[in-house]
Scaffold this motif. Structure first.
Motif, PDB file in Angstrom:
ATOM      1  N   HIS A 207       1.450  -0.334 -47.630  1.00  0.00           N
ATOM      2  CA  HIS A 207       0.943  -1.558 -48.259  1.00  0.00           C
ATOM      3  C   HIS A 207       1.437  -2.818 -47.572  1.00  0.00           C
ATOM      4  N   ASN A 208       2.485  -2.717 -46.778  1.00  0.00           N
ATOM      5  CA  ASN A 208       2.951  -3.872 -46.001  1.00  0.00           C
ATOM      6  C   ASN A 208       2.259  -3.988 -44.650  1.00  0.00           C
ATOM      7  N   ASN A 209       1.431  -3.017 -44.292  1.00  0.00           N
ATOM      8  CA  ASN A 209       0.805  -3.034 -42.972  1.00  0.00           C
ATOM      9  C   ASN A 209      -0.038  -4.280 -42.720  1.00  0.00           C
ATOM     10  N   ALA A 210      -0.678  -4.780 -43.754  1.00  0.00           N
ATOM     11  CA  ALA A 210      -1.582  -5.927 -43.579  1.00  0.00           C
ATOM     12  C   ALA A 210      -0.851  -7.198 -43.157  1.00  0.00           C
ATOM     13  N   LYS A 211       0.467  -7.200 -43.202  1.00  0.00           N
ATOM     14  CA  LYS A 211       1.223  -8.385 -42.768  1.00  0.00           C
ATOM     15  C   LYS A 211       1.014  -8.665 -41.289  1.00  0.00           C
ATOM     16  N   ASP A 212       0.545  -7.668 -40.534  1.00  0.00           N
ATOM     17  CA  ASP A 212       0.295  -7.853 -39.108  1.00  0.00           C
ATOM     18  C   ASP A 212      -1.021  -8.580 -38.836  1.00  0.00           C
ATOM     19  N   LEU A 213      -1.797  -8.806 -39.883  1.00  0.00           N
ATOM     20  CA  LEU A 213      -3.032  -9.572 -39.751  1.00  0.00           C
ATOM     21  C   LEU A 213      -2.735 -11.038 -40.067  1.00  0.00           C
ATOM     22  N   PRO A 214      -3.091 -11.974 -39.193  1.00  0.00           N
ATOM     23  CA  PRO A 214      -2.712 -13.377 -39.384  1.00  0.00           C
ATOM     24  C   PRO A 214      -3.079 -13.955 -40.751  1.00  0.00           C
ATOM     25  N   ASP A 215      -4.247 -13.595 -41.267  1.00  0.00           N
ATOM     26  CA  ASP A 215      -4.702 -14.167 -42.540  1.00  0.00           C
ATOM     27  C   ASP A 215      -4.001 -13.570 -43.755  1.00  0.00           C
ATOM     28  N   PHE A 216      -3.240 -12.495 -43.553  1.00  0.00           N
ATOM     29  CA  PHE A 216      -2.647 -11.793 -44.691  1.00  0.00           C
ATOM     30  C   PHE A 216      -1.139 -11.636 -44.563  1.00  0.00           C
ATOM     31  N   ARG A 217      -0.536 -12.389 -43.650  1.00  0.00           N
ATOM     32  CA  ARG A 217       0.893 -12.231 -43.374  1.00  0.00           C
ATOM     33  C   ARG A 217       1.736 -12.433 -44.639  1.00  0.00           C
ATOM     34  N   ASP A 218       1.359 -13.398 -45.454  1.00  0.00           N
ATOM     35  CA  ASP A 218       2.133 -13.710 -46.656  1.00  0.00           C
ATOM     36  C   ASP A 218       1.415 -13.338 -47.952  1.00  0.00           C
ATOM     37  N   CYS A 219       0.336 -12.593 -47.827  1.00  0.00           N
ATOM     38  CA  CYS A 219      -0.430 -12.227 -49.038  1.00  0.00           C
ATOM     39  C   CYS A 219      -1.084 -10.856 -48.839  1.00  0.00           C
ATOM     40  N   VAL A 220      -0.270  -9.855 -48.527  1.00  0.00           N
ATOM     41  CA  VAL A 220      -0.815  -8.527 -48.208  1.00  0.00           C
ATOM     42  C   VAL A 220      -1.604  -7.940 -49.375  1.00  0.00           C
ATOM     43  N   HIS A 221      -1.293  -8.385 -50.596  1.00  0.00           N
ATOM     44  CA  HIS A 221      -1.977  -7.828 -51.767  1.00  0.00           C
ATOM     45  C   HIS A 221      -3.443  -8.258 -51.843  1.00  0.00           C
ATOM     46  N   THR A 222      -3.841  -9.262 -51.060  1.00  0.00           N
ATOM     47  CA  THR A 222      -5.227  -9.734 -51.110  1.00  0.00           C
ATOM     48  C   THR A 222      -6.112  -9.049 -50.074  1.00  0.00           C
ATOM     49  N   TYR A 223      -5.528  -8.195 -49.242  1.00  0.00           N
ATOM     50  CA  TYR A 223      -6.311  -7.512 -48.213  1.00  0.00           C
ATOM     51  C   TYR A 223      -7.128  -6.396 -48.872  1.00  0.00           C
ATOM     52  N   TYR A 224      -8.439  -6.531 -48.823  1.00  0.00           N
ATOM     53  CA  TYR A 224      -9.319  -5.633 -49.572  1.00  0.00           C
ATOM     54  C   TYR A 224      -9.266  -4.192 -49.066  1.00  0.00           C
ATOM     55  N   PHE A 225      -8.997  -3.995 -47.786  1.00  0.00           N
ATOM     56  CA  PHE A 225      -9.065  -2.653 -47.208  1.00  0.00           C
ATOM     57  C   PHE A 225      -7.711  -1.952 -47.217  1.00  0.00           C
ATOM     58  N   SER A 226      -6.927  -2.286 -48.200  1.00  0.00           N
ATOM     59  CA  SER A 226      -5.675  -1.615 -48.521  1.00  0.00           C
ATOM     60  C   SER A 226      -5.711  -1.300 -50.009  1.00  0.00           C
ATOM     61  N   SER A 227      -5.008  -0.256 -50.394  1.00  0.00           N
ATOM     62  CA  SER A 227      -4.982   0.108 -51.818  1.00  0.00           C
ATOM     63  C   SER A 227      -4.025  -0.760 -52.631  1.00  0.00           C
ATOM     64  N   TYR A 228      -3.281  -1.636 -51.971  1.00  0.00           N
ATOM     65  CA  TYR A 228      -2.272  -2.440 -52.673  1.00  0.00           C
ATOM     66  C   TYR A 228      -2.893  -3.312 -53.758  1.00  0.00           C
ATOM     67  N   GLY A 229      -4.019  -3.933 -53.448  1.00  0.00           N
ATOM     68  CA  GLY A 229      -4.692  -4.771 -54.436  1.00  0.00           C
ATOM     69  C   GLY A 229      -5.122  -4.005 -55.672  1.00  0.00           C
ATOM     70  N   VAL A 230      -5.452  -2.725 -55.491  1.00  0.00           N
ATOM     71  CA  VAL A 230      -5.803  -1.877 -56.632  1.00  0.00           C
ATOM     72  C   VAL A 230      -4.561  -1.620 -57.478  1.00  0.00           C
ATOM     73  N   TYR A 231      -3.452  -1.340 -56.826  1.00  0.00           N
ATOM     74  CA  TYR A 231      -2.199  -1.105 -57.543  1.00  0.00           C
ATOM     75  C   TYR A 231      -1.831  -2.295 -58.427  1.00  0.00           C
ATOM     76  N   LEU A 232      -2.069  -3.499 -57.923  1.00  0.00           N
ATOM     77  CA  LEU A 232      -1.664  -4.699 -58.662  1.00  0.00           C
ATOM     78  C   LEU A 232      -2.748  -5.210 -59.600  1.00  0.00           C
ATOM     79  N   GLY A 233      -3.887  -4.530 -59.629  1.00  0.00           N
ATOM     80  CA  GLY A 233      -4.954  -4.907 -60.552  1.00  0.00           C
ATOM     81  C   GLY A 233      -5.861  -6.003 -60.054  1.00  0.00           C
ATOM     82  N   HIS A 234      -5.760  -6.357 -58.772  1.00  0.00           N
ATOM     83  CA  HIS A 234      -6.626  -7.402 -58.214  1.00  0.00           C
ATOM     84  C   HIS A 234      -8.005  -6.855 -57.862  1.00  0.00           C
TER      85      HIS A 234
END
Length: 205
Positions: A121-148
């Motif tokens: 779930h921290n992998n998206a930090k390597d994408l410039p637009d998601f470095r500080d907001c990995v939970h908003t990256y749609y193509f990761s399951s993290y947003g599902v975990y947090l209910g987003h």
């Protein structure tokens, strides 16, 4: 030199990673990522397995797979073959899409499941637009975990991971989010287990 035999325990969770060959991007568009998730959903249904976490990056994929007794090699072979066929048709090319065999590691300690989920779930930090907001990256399951986001593909089992962080879904999501953030950039095993001890929910006696 012969290849080492792959550990394929059908009753144990696996961390799976597969990467594109060096000269191409595995996903050239969001539609490609959606297609991969759709295929993953189809193969989860076919093999009656589930996913604990995933993250789709431009050149590689991380999957935390709970096989429920299925053959993970057949699961991944079918999934990646179908995607490669789709990719080659769409982009009018021939040849390999994935770089060799997928890589898998058996997760035979429950605490490692928590570490692996945080790592994925921290992998998206390597994408410039998601470095500080990995939970908003749609193509990761993290947003599902947090209910987003909703699990639109019906492939995720969030119960096991979240059950380690609280006796209510709201508490578990807050604690899990703090845990994932704390694991960011941590590589030492001892430190990882210290973080787990700080955040997991302990059932009172």
């Amino acid at each position: 030199m012969p290849r080492m035999a792959r550990r394929r325990d059908p009753e144990t969770t696996h961390h799976i990673m597969c990467r594109s060959i060096s000269e191409i991007q595995l996903f050239r568009s969001n539609d490609d990522k959606i297609k991969y998730l759709q295929l993953m959903a189809s193969y989860c249904k076919k093999f009656e397995c589930s996913i604990l976490s995933y993250c789709l990056m431009d050149t590689h994929v991380h999957i935390q797979l709970d096989p429920h007794g299925c053959d993970i090699s057949k699961f991944m072979h079918g999934l990646n073959l179908c995607y490669a066929q789709y990719y080659n048709r769409k982009y009018k090319r021939h040849g390999h899409v994935f770089q060799g065999r997928f890589i898998n590691k058996v997760i035979d300690v429950d605490d490692y499941n928590l570490i692996v989920s945080a790592y994925i779930h921290n992998n998206a930090k390597d994408l410039p637009d998601f470095r500080d907001c990995v939970h908003t990256y749609y193509f990761s399951s993290y947003g599902v975990y947090l209910g987003h986001y909703s699990d639109n593909y019906g492939i995720l089992n969030t119960d096991f991971i979240l059950s380690q962080f609280g006796n209510s879904s709201e508490t578990a999501r807050v604690q899990y989010a703090q845990f994932v953030t704390s694991c960011n950039n941590v590589t030492q095993k001892d430190k990882q287990f210290e973080i787990i001890d700080s955040y997991i929910y302990n059932e009172p006696y």
